[in-house]
Structures are given as C-alpha cells and as structure tokens.
Write an enzyme that holds these catalytic residues in place. Structure first.
Site, PDB file in Angstrom:
ATOM      1  N   CYS A 178      -2.174   2.280   9.272  1.00  0.00           N
ATOM      2  CA  CYS A 178      -3.196   1.354   8.761  1.00  0.00           C
ATOM      3  C   CYS A 178      -4.362   1.210   9.738  1.00  0.00           C
ATOM      4  O   CYS A 178      -5.473   0.896   9.340  1.00  0.00           O
ATOM      5  CB  CYS A 178      -2.597  -0.024   8.508  1.00  0.00           C
ATOM      6  SG  CYS A 178      -1.390  -0.036   7.179  1.00  0.00           S
ATOM      7  N   HIS A 219       0.855  -1.192   0.000  1.00  0.00           N
ATOM      8  CA  HIS A 219       0.000   0.000   0.000  1.00  0.00           C
ATOM      9  C   HIS A 219       0.892   1.244   0.000  1.00  0.00           C
ATOM     10  O   HIS A 219       1.989   1.232   0.564  1.00  0.00           O
ATOM     11  CB  HIS A 219      -0.883   0.044   1.259  1.00  0.00           C
ATOM     12  CG  HIS A 219      -2.168  -0.730   1.132  1.00  0.00           C
ATOM     13  ND1 HIS A 219      -2.708  -1.444   2.186  1.00  0.00           N
ATOM     14  CD2 HIS A 219      -3.024  -0.895   0.097  1.00  0.00           C
ATOM     15  CE1 HIS A 219      -3.843  -2.007   1.799  1.00  0.00           C
ATOM     16  NE2 HIS A 219      -4.054  -1.695   0.538  1.00  0.00           N
TER      17      HIS A 219
END
Lengths: 261, 403
Positions: A252, A158
């Site tokens: 996250c 990511h």
C-alpha cells in the site's frame, strides 16, 4: 512513495482504523525509511512525492491510480477523506510527462490497490472501494483485459490485501477475501498459488512488494517463507505496524511505475 | 403485478464469471431473467456487453434486486420518460401513438412508473390531468388529450400463466379435444367458485348454438344461481332463448321433439316482433310474455347484458346495440372487475370480448370448433384456454356442479 510526515489515523474508513489509536510518527518515519532502504537494496529506484498536511493517507500511494507505461489513470476515491489526494497525484504524474486519462466521474476505482497486473491483463477487485462498473472503463483506457473479482471480506477491502503476483505463474493468494466466483476465476488464472490461511491473510502477508526475486513483506509466517524460498525468492520482512493501524502494509505504501499492461 | 426492467452489464464479464453471477443472483432472488442480447468482445482487450431483462414478483423485489446487481456493475438501462403528444382532432390519435397489449403496462412519467389502468389491447395510453394513465380506444380520444407516443418509457409485464392446480397445468396444449372433460368441468367450476369468493366477476359470452344445442336451461340455472355477473351476446342468442321459452323451439326446431315445427322458421321473427311491441326484454318479462330462460333470469336478477348487433340480424330485439362502437363501449364499461370469462359457442362475440379483456382474466373458450380458440390466441388473447367439446353437454355438467 510518499513520506509519512503528516500520517495519522484521523478518520475511520476501514475496519482497521480507530481514531483513538495514536500513531508514533517517529516510529512510522523509521519504518518507512526502512522500507525505502530494503526496496533500494533489492534494486528498486524509489521516487518520492511531497506529503500534504491535510492528506494523511497520501502515504498509501498504491491507491493513486493505475500506471501503464507513460499513461496514468488517476483513482476516483470512494471516501471524501481521500478524494483530495487525486489532485496531487495528477500534478505529480503530469509534471513527469505522463499522459493522464481519467475515469468517468460516476464510477469509483482506487488505483493499483484494486488492480494488479497478472495473467495477460489486470485483476481488479470491487465492492468495498472500487465499482465493478469501473472495470470496463479501466479496460477501455488502458487497453488491458480486466478480470473482476468481488471482494468478500471487509477487512481485506482492497485487492492488494488478497493477492500478490510473484511472477507469471505464481502468486500469493488469500481466498478469504474473495467470493466463490472470484475464487474460481483466480483458480483458473494463477497456475501455482501460495494459498494463505485466513490468519495469515489478516496479517497483511499478501500486501507485499516484489522486486526481482526479492519479496518485501510486512510479516512472513515460516511456512510461507519456506515456500517462497523453495521457488527461488528471497524474503525480506520490513515491520510497518504503524501503518497497519491505518489498514495498509508494504504494498500500500508503494506504487509500481515500471508497469506496462 | 410483476415488475420488469432491463439491466446492462459490460466488461470482461465472461472471464470474470460476472455474467454467471448476475444470473445466479437474479434466480436466487426468486426473479427470472431473459438475456436480451450479448456482444462478446473479439480480442482480449475488448469488453463484452450483455443486456438482461429481469422479471420480479413486484416492484419492491425488483428494486432490491437492482440495488444488489448494481454492485456487480449491472445497471438499469435508462429508457427515459414516456413521450407524450396532444390529440389534435377528436377520435384521431397522434402519429406514432403507442399501441397497447392486453398485458399489465406502466409508463414512466417524470421519472415515476405509473400503472396503466384497464389494460386492453389495440388502444392508446392517455395521461390524464390527475396523473393517472389509462387505455383509450381510438374513437374516445378528444382534442387536448395527452397520448403516449413511441416505445420509450413504456414497460410491459410478460404474460404469465396462472400457477397452481388448475386446468392450465395439465393442459400442455392450448387447444385440445383429447382432454378428460369431467376433470375440466370440475376445474372450471373450482375456478369460478374461487373467483366469486375473491370478489371477482364472471362474464359469460354466449352464441346462439347454446340455445340450439339445448344448453339454454343450464345457462339460465347458472344465471339464476348467481354464477354469472355479466352477459354478452348477440341478437340471435337472445331471440332464440326467448323463442325457446315462449314457443318451445329454437330456429323453428322443437327442443323437445327435435323436429321442425310447422311454420317454425318464422317463430323467432314472431317473438322478436312481440318483444319490440313491449319495447324491451325487461318490459316483456315484466308483462309475463317471457317467463323463463337466460334473458328472463338476467332481468330478474339484474344481471347486466350487452347484445351487440350485426348486419344479418332479424328485427333486431329492441335491446340490441345497432351501433357497434356503442356496443363495444358498453361491453368495455362492464368488463371492469371481471376475473373469469367463459366463451360459449361464440366466435364474433368471443373475439370481441377477448379484445377487451386484460391478459390476467382467465378465459375459457368452449366450442366444438377449435378454430375459435386459435382465432382468439392469434388476436392476442393468449390467456384463453380452449375446451373443445359440445357446449350443451359441458354447460349442463358445469351447472350440475355449481348449482
């Protein structure tokens, strides 16, 4: 944020996940509580959503979608294991009066995990989880310019594992995670980069949360800490290693709601 | 055959260097691109859009490249299937029929690309019951034939000049009189030799000037040596070829002395008349009336020829097609498998042949007049290479190299 009541490594959808690794749920809960405490100490308000027994990764709220003022663009997850999260995310945002604008069904985009506001627009990653083709749709829905960065290292799957915007000029960056075009784009966009070494990047140093002048980090090498302090930031390290087992760090576990593109 | 497709990409593709990356990826895959159009977003938030046509060596390369480009957000623009319409009257195409080029073409039928057989310009594409697609000239379509209409689902490979050491390489202009002829002769000979070795057929298209300039015996040597597989010409060429062998004149002029023979203006008429008496050129050869020359060699070696007629023909010879549509069909039938064509001092037959040939056929047009090659190119035979020189000298040299 979403508490880790039902967190666990129940499937493998990134190189960090190994189902034979056991998560210590008590420790995870303590680490999560620690993160909430540090964020609140830094001056953040933390809203919490209910966990769900079938959705272990719901704790990683960064991937819920993109927040833009009162608009919420829900993610379209790559993996079926996480696709069930979207209904709960949409429910949460709808209940709070957000306007929900959806991406077309044929593109994938994993929310703020792959889209960070910086340089008068969004920087958005693609390849492992999000599609480059989604970026134009994100731009149309939010009205923000979206610069596409190809992610090149699957361990940094990511964008928020490779980039942590600090203020308008500065960001922690992990070029290891980008292809050569992405590196050139980021060189042009970030005036003062704090460049991570490869091993630092793989220790999730970039997966940090910035609240005002405080940088909340899963780990911080002394070299990085010194530079951040020299720039006037305070460093708060919060161990979240139970979550690193699933490939997620501090960033996250959070989704910033005070974002207007 | 080269494979072509168009991809579309949108987003902040300039700032993100995505457009540059896509172009680099295409070139790195050994393919080529052409930017069809680019629309740059006006404001910071506007997305930009680009359409890029990609040409790859073959379908597999293209498919692999398309898969790679998809990652960067470049998606194939879906042109959909080709539209089909039924022929409602024999010899009349449906309105809006797709008019072909002489380039390799494929049509998309039910999501699958089907190569069009026998590429020929100015034809229609008919989808046959067995799923094959092929070019049909207007007059050949019949009620119920399914014809491609519109441009959707049709894709045409761009014209490529053959690569490698060839006359094409040092000919920077398509027509020029200022090129070293000896070198060209060598190269054309090499091309013919290679085409034959690869199992291709060589087509010779001859005008009457071939005989007038004294090149008849050289062409006859080429035919006799097995270097010509198909011959197209008109009544004049065949008549003067036979006249020169039977009477020693071409249009009454002695090919030995160069002087007009007494009463020679009627020589070709007398020859045509005699061949008509025999019934065919072959019969005249078999009877021993014709015992040399290009037509003689064609008959002896069984080289098929088509003599297309015209309104100014004398006679004509019995073998001449007096129906031009039938002549074109006969020529169309014989061009299959031709890979090299040599047009010798012929305008009408060269252009007619050029119309029938796929763009991949190497075409050499030898003429003292550059206008013929220009005419050919203007009519779409871009593959034609013009060699501006006296055909008599050129062919004699070519025959010396090959035979």
């Amino acid at each position: 944020m979403c508490p880790p009541e039902h967190f666990g490594v129940l499937y493998e959808i990134n190189p960090w996940m190994h189902t034979e690794v056991t998560v210590d749920l008590d420790k995870a809960r303590a680490q999560w509580d620690g993160l909430v405490r540090v964020l609140r100490d830094a001056g953040a308000t933390v809203d919490v959503m209910d966990p769900h027994p079938d959705l272990p990764d719901l704790v990683f709220t960064a991937n819920a979608g993109i927040v833009n003022g009162a608009q919420f663009v829900p993610a379209r997850f790559r993996h079926p294991q996480r696709q069930g999260e979207t209904a709960y995310d949409v429910e949460w945002f709808s209940a709070r009066g957000y306007q929900v604008d959806e991406l077309p069904v044929d593109v994938r985009h994993e929310g703020a995990g792959d889209a960070l506001p910086f340089g008068a627009g969004l920087i958005s990653g693609y390849r492992f989880r999000s599609d480059a083709a989604a970026h134009a749709h994100v731009s149309r829905l939010t009205g923000a310019a979206v610069r596409s960065i190809e992610l090149a290292d699957e361990r940094l799957y990511h964008l928020d594992l490779t980039l942590c915007p600090l203020d308008e000029r500065r960001a922690i960056v992990a070029p290891l995670g980008w292809d050569r075009y992405g590196r050139r784009v980021m060189e042009a966009v970030v005036a003062e980069p704090l460049v991570l070494e490869d091993d630092e990047a793989l220790a999730f140093v970039a997966n940090s949360v910035v609240v005002g002048s405080r940088v909340v980090m899963p780990s911080c090498p002394p070299r990085v800490g010194r530079q951040l302090e020299a720039w006037g930031f305070e460093v708060a390290v919060v161990p979240v290693d139970e979550f690193l087992k699933a490939g997620g760090g501090c960033r996250c576990l959070t989704l910033a709601l005070d974002v207007t593109l | 055959m080269a494979a072509v497709d168009v991809v579309e990409i949108e987003g902040h593709i300039i700032d993100s260097l995505t457009l540059a990356k896509v172009m680099d990826v295409i070139l790195a895959a050994g393919a080529d691109y052409r930017v069809v159009d680019v629309a740059i977003g006006r404001t910071n938030a506007d997305v930009s859009r680009a359409r890029i046509e990609i040409t790859a060596a073959d379908e597999d390369t293209l498919d692999a490249l398309l898969a790679e480009l998809k990652v960067h957000g470049a998606n194939r623009t879906d042109s959909g299937d080709a539209q089909l319409a039924d022929v409602e009257r024999d010899g009349v195409l449906p309105p809006g029929f797709y008019s072909t080029t002489n380039l390799p073409t494929s049509v998309r039928i039910e999501g699958r690309w089907v190569d069009v057989e026998n590429p020929e310009m100015d034809c229609a594409v008919v989808l046959r019951a067995d799923g094959r697609a092929r070019t049909y000239p207007m007059h050949r379509v019949r009620i119920g034939d399914r014809v491609v209409v519109g441009q959707d689902g049709v894709r045409v490979a761009p014209f490529e000049r053959p690569r490698g050491a060839s006359p094409f390489e040092f000919m920077t202009s398509e027509v020029s009189s200022e090129k070293p002829k000896a070198l060209l002769v060598q190269d054309v000979a090499a091309r013919i030799t290679r085409a034959k070795a690869e199992g291709g057929k060589v087509l010779a298209v001859c005008g009457p000037a071939v005989i007038h300039t004294g090149a008849g015996p050289a062409v006859a040597r080429l035919v006799g040596g097995g270097w010509v597989d198909v011959l197209f010409a008109g009544n004049g060429f065949a008549a003067h070829d036979i006249e020169s062998n039977v009477m020693g004149t071409s249009l009454g002029v002695s090919l030995q002395g160069g002087l007009a023979a007494d009463g020679g203006h009627a020589n070709h008429l007398r020859v045509i008349n005699e061949v008509r008496r025999y019934g065919s050129i072959e019969a005249a050869v078999d009877a021993g009336y014709v015992d040399g020359g290009v037509m003689f060699e064609c008959v002896k070696r069984g080289v098929p020829f088509v003599l297309g007629g015209s309104v100014r023909d004398d006679g004509p010879l019995p073998d001449v097609y007096t129906n031009v549509v039938e002549a074109a069909d006969a020529m169309r039938y014989l061009v299959t498998g031709v890979t090299v064509a040599i047009m010798l001092a012929s305008t009408l037959h060269a252009i007619a042949s050029g119309n029938l040939l796929p763009a991949g056929v190497e075409t050499y047009c030898v003429d003292i007049n550059p206008a013929v090659v220009t005419k050919l190119a203007d009519r779409g035979s871009h593959q034609a290479l013009g060699i501006v020189t006296d055909v008599g000298l050129f062919i004699a040299e070519l025959a010396d190299v090959l035979c």
